[in-house]
Design a protein around this motif. Structure first.
Motif, PDB file in Angstrom:
ATOM      1  N   SER A 349       0.817  -1.223   0.000  1.00 35.76           N
ATOM      2  CA  SER A 349       0.000   0.000   0.000  1.00 35.76           C
ATOM      3  C   SER A 349       0.848   1.269   0.000  1.00 35.76           C
ATOM      4  O   SER A 349       0.465   2.271  -0.609  1.00 35.76           O
ATOM      5  N   VAL A 350       1.994   1.237   0.672  1.00 36.86           N
ATOM      6  CA  VAL A 350       2.817   2.456   0.745  1.00 36.86           C
ATOM      7  C   VAL A 350       3.490   2.774  -0.588  1.00 36.86           C
ATOM      8  O   VAL A 350       3.998   3.886  -0.783  1.00 36.86           O
ATOM      9  N   LEU A 351       3.486   1.825  -1.516  1.00 42.53           N
ATOM     10  CA  LEU A 351       4.103   2.046  -2.827  1.00 42.53           C
ATOM     11  C   LEU A 351       3.101   2.523  -3.880  1.00 42.53           C
ATOM     12  O   LEU A 351       3.500   2.954  -4.965  1.00 42.53           O
ATOM     13  N   LEU A 352       1.817   2.430  -3.574  1.00 44.32           N
ATOM     14  CA  LEU A 352       0.805   2.871  -4.536  1.00 44.32           C
ATOM     15  C   LEU A 352       0.882   4.385  -4.729  1.00 44.32           C
ATOM     16  O   LEU A 352       1.236   5.120  -3.800  1.00 44.32           O
ATOM     17  N   LEU A 376      -4.551  -1.946   9.143  1.00 42.33           N
ATOM     18  CA  LEU A 376      -4.612  -1.988   7.687  1.00 42.33           C
ATOM     19  C   LEU A 376      -4.726  -0.567   7.153  1.00 42.33           C
ATOM     20  O   LEU A 376      -5.165   0.334   7.867  1.00 42.33           O
ATOM     21  N   PRO A 377      -4.350  -0.354   5.885  1.00 42.85           N
ATOM     22  CA  PRO A 377      -4.525   0.974   5.289  1.00 42.85           C
ATOM     23  C   PRO A 377      -5.996   1.238   4.998  1.00 42.85           C
ATOM     24  O   PRO A 377      -6.852   0.388   5.245  1.00 42.85           O
ATOM     25  N   ARG A 378      -6.300   2.401   4.442  1.00 42.25           N
ATOM     26  CA  ARG A 378      -7.662   2.698   4.044  1.00 42.25           C
ATOM     27  C   ARG A 378      -8.093   1.774   2.907  1.00 42.25           C
ATOM     28  O   ARG A 378      -7.280   1.141   2.244  1.00 42.25           O
ATOM     29  N   GLY A 384      -6.309  -2.021  -3.697  1.00 45.94           N
ATOM     30  CA  GLY A 384      -5.242  -1.928  -4.686  1.00 45.94           C
ATOM     31  C   GLY A 384      -4.094  -2.880  -4.394  1.00 45.94           C
ATOM     32  O   GLY A 384      -3.517  -3.479  -5.309  1.00 45.94           O
ATOM     33  N   SER A 385      -3.780  -3.051  -3.122  1.00 40.14           N
ATOM     34  CA  SER A 385      -2.685  -3.949  -2.739  1.00 40.14           C
ATOM     35  C   SER A 385      -3.010  -5.399  -3.087  1.00 40.14           C
ATOM     36  O   SER A 385      -2.176  -6.122  -3.640  1.00 40.14           O
ATOM     37  N   LEU A 386      -4.221  -5.825  -2.769  1.00 41.16           N
ATOM     38  CA  LEU A 386      -4.585  -7.221  -3.023  1.00 41.16           C
ATOM     39  C   LEU A 386      -4.703  -7.516  -4.517  1.00 41.16           C
ATOM     40  O   LEU A 386      -4.274  -8.575  -4.987  1.00 41.16           O
ATOM     41  N   GLU A 495      10.904   0.055  -9.986  1.00 41.94           N
ATOM     42  CA  GLU A 495      10.181  -0.796 -10.940  1.00 41.94           C
ATOM     43  C   GLU A 495       8.870  -1.288 -10.331  1.00 41.94           C
ATOM     44  O   GLU A 495       7.846  -1.370 -11.014  1.00 41.94           O
ATOM     45  N   SER A 496       8.905  -1.605  -9.049  1.00 45.09           N
ATOM     46  CA  SER A 496       7.681  -2.047  -8.365  1.00 45.09           C
ATOM     47  C   SER A 496       6.589  -0.990  -8.503  1.00 45.09           C
ATOM     48  O   SER A 496       5.429  -1.301  -8.819  1.00 45.09           O
TER      49      SER A 496
END
Length: 511
Positions: A349-352, A376-378, A384-386, A495-496
């Motif tokens: 989530s922190v990379l989105l 968990l994040p919002r 988005g993470s999943l 790249e991620s």
């Protein structure tokens, strides 16, 4: 009777694309004022939710709208033709923002004075409604209504000294009352929403009431099926209450573009209107507005604005009992799996990409176990993470439906009309390679992997869902998901981030 808006533009940061008019990738400050104007003028949305929750709120938005766009607002009266509704922080839950709550409430009379200068005396009240998030009791919304009446509107009668009153210094304060919209976000409160609304009605005696039903946060905390069925129970209860009290209730539903968060997109809005009969107002979130072709977006909003409002399905007690049972079974299956995936979800989530200037908000997962609570994040980042690790959250917990008998299954299908469609839309982004990669990167247990495999097997063999890529976009997304996981494993984070963005563009939503 005032116009009840059919569409409400929100500031949810779920858009993958950045709109052309934005000064940067993060929409904030003056851009959000412009966005509000464009929601009315370009997109034809009836209402804008101005969010004071989790951000530094601009309480001068009305001044800026009227001064920056006078021609539009002379023709479209703010508070009569188009609407601006504040979303407050909940002072009982968000302790650090209690004074933001007070500041936002204190700004409402200023908007009245501005409108009086712009339109003339008594023409309109530009801001007369506020939304209280995370409402769980009637006392909370009663307190907000009374706070405004007693601590804001009535302070003009306070004597300062020697017969001089506040109103002698700053003028009389209007409006004298505001309308409070409860935003109900947890399962138990949704399923017992009649108690919240009836308690408020008995004390405040409003002429009508708007009630906001969440779809994203209940889905994150309890699973998608629980969220959908809880909203169906809430709609049924609200319509029964409306009839018994002879009192109009106008439900609002908070829906995002992906199935897990409501599936309201320019391509799927007709199915959502069919699914949530009885809803008056639908949120138009950022992905809806910015991740699709403008003409398609405007046409979809116009169609929603002009759609017929069908009555909500009134549930018999035995039906409601079955739906409540399903929500319990489903949540019991869903939550432990999510708990086991929490580290992966938080890391991704922190990379989105960030799309709004928001204060850091880590929500506590919706239940407690003896080992403690999972953070968990919002909801947008959660979803988005999943999706990005190749396991759409719509699939998690599905095998709990195997516990239903034939009659219960029929009741479920009747009350979640688009279940198979929603599931199939999500399942095409499922990545079979994810299991080995997430096990390697985050040490996800064999037990958790086995549970997810049971869920996807049930979706495939019993419900008839095709898992994995079925077209170019979904196959590309799956490939990107594998590349993301490999780059993350090797700590090649630039790249991620690139792969995360590319996947969001394919989904037409961050989460």
């Amino acid at each position: 009777m005032r116009i009840i808006p059919r569409t409400m533009s929100t500031q949810h940061p779920d858009n993958a694309k950045v709109p052309e008019w934005a000064k940067s990738e993060v929409i904030e400050g003056e851009d959000e004022v412009k966005e509000a104007f464009l929601a009315y003028s370009m997109y034809g949305v009836h209402e804008v939710m101005w969010d004071a929750e989790g951000k530094d709120v601009d309480t001068h938005v009305v001044r800026k709208l009227l001064s920056n766009y006078p021609d539009y607002f002379r023709e479209h009266i703010l508070g009569k033709d188009v609407f601006l509704t504040y979303r407050l922080p909940n002072p009982k839950v968000e302790g650090a923002d209690r004074k933001v709550f007070a500041e936002t409430m204190e700004s409402i009379p200023i908007t009245y004075d501005l409108a009086e200068k712009f339109y003339g005396n008594g023409i309109t009240v530009p801001v007369f409604e506020v939304i209280l998030p995370m409402t769980t009791s009637n006392l909370e919304i009663i307190s907000v209504a009374r706070y405004y009446e007693k601590a804001v509107a009535n302070e003009d009668e306070l004597e300062l000294y020697d017969g001089v009153k506040v109103k002698d210094l700053v003028g009389e304060i209007y409006p004298k009352v505001i309308e409070v919209i409860p935003l109900v976000e947890d399962r138990d409160s949704l399923q017992n929403i009649d108690n919240i609304v009836e308690g408020y009605y008995k004390v405040i005696k409003p002429k009508y009431m708007r009630v906001f039903l969440a779809r994203s946060d209940p889905a994150m905390n309890y699973g998608m099926i629980t969220a959908v069925l809880s909203v169906k129970i809430a709609l049924s209860e609200l319509y029964k209450l409306s009839e018994s009290l002879n009192f109009e209730i106008y439900p609002i539903i908070g829906v995002g573009s992906l199935p897990f968060r409501g599936h309201l997109s320019p391509e799927n809005y007709e199915k959502v209107l069919e699914e949530y009969k009885g809803v008056y107002t639908y949120t138009i979130q950022s992905a809806f507005k910015y991740d699709y072709d403008y003409d398609k977006v405007k046409s979809a909003i116009s169609s929603i604005n002009n759609s017929r409002i069908g009555p909500a399905k009134i549930l018999e007690k035995y039906e409601e009992d079955v739906l409540r049972k399903i929500t319990i079974l489903y949540t019991e299956r869903y939550q432990p799996i999510i708990e086991s995936l929490a580290n992966a979800i938080n890391d991704v989530s922190v990379l989105l990409p960030r799309r709004r200037a928001r204060k850091l908000h880590i929500g506590l997962f919706g239940y407690s176990r003896s080992a403690g609570k999972v953070s968990l994040p919002r909801a947008i980042s959660f979803v988005g993470s999943l999706y990005s690790i190749g396991i759409p959250p719509e699939l998690i917990g599905i095998s709990s439906l195997s516990n239903l008998d034939e009659k219960e299954w029929d009741i479920f299908k009747q009350n979640y009309v688009n279940f198979k469609h929603d599931l199939q839309t999500a399942a095409r982004f499922f990545n079979w390679e994810s299991f080995e990669l997430i096990k390697d990167i985050w040490k996800i247990s064999e037990d958790t992997i086995a549970k997810i495999k049971e869920d996807i097997d049930y979706a495939e063999s019993v419900i008839g869902i095709k898992l994995g890529g079925i077209d170019y976009d979904s196959r590309k997304h799956i490939l990107m998901s594998s590349l993301f996981l490999l780059s993350f494993k090797e700590k090649i984070l630039q790249e991620s981030k690139k792969y995360l963005y590319e996947m969001a563009l394919i989904r037409r939503s961050l989460g």
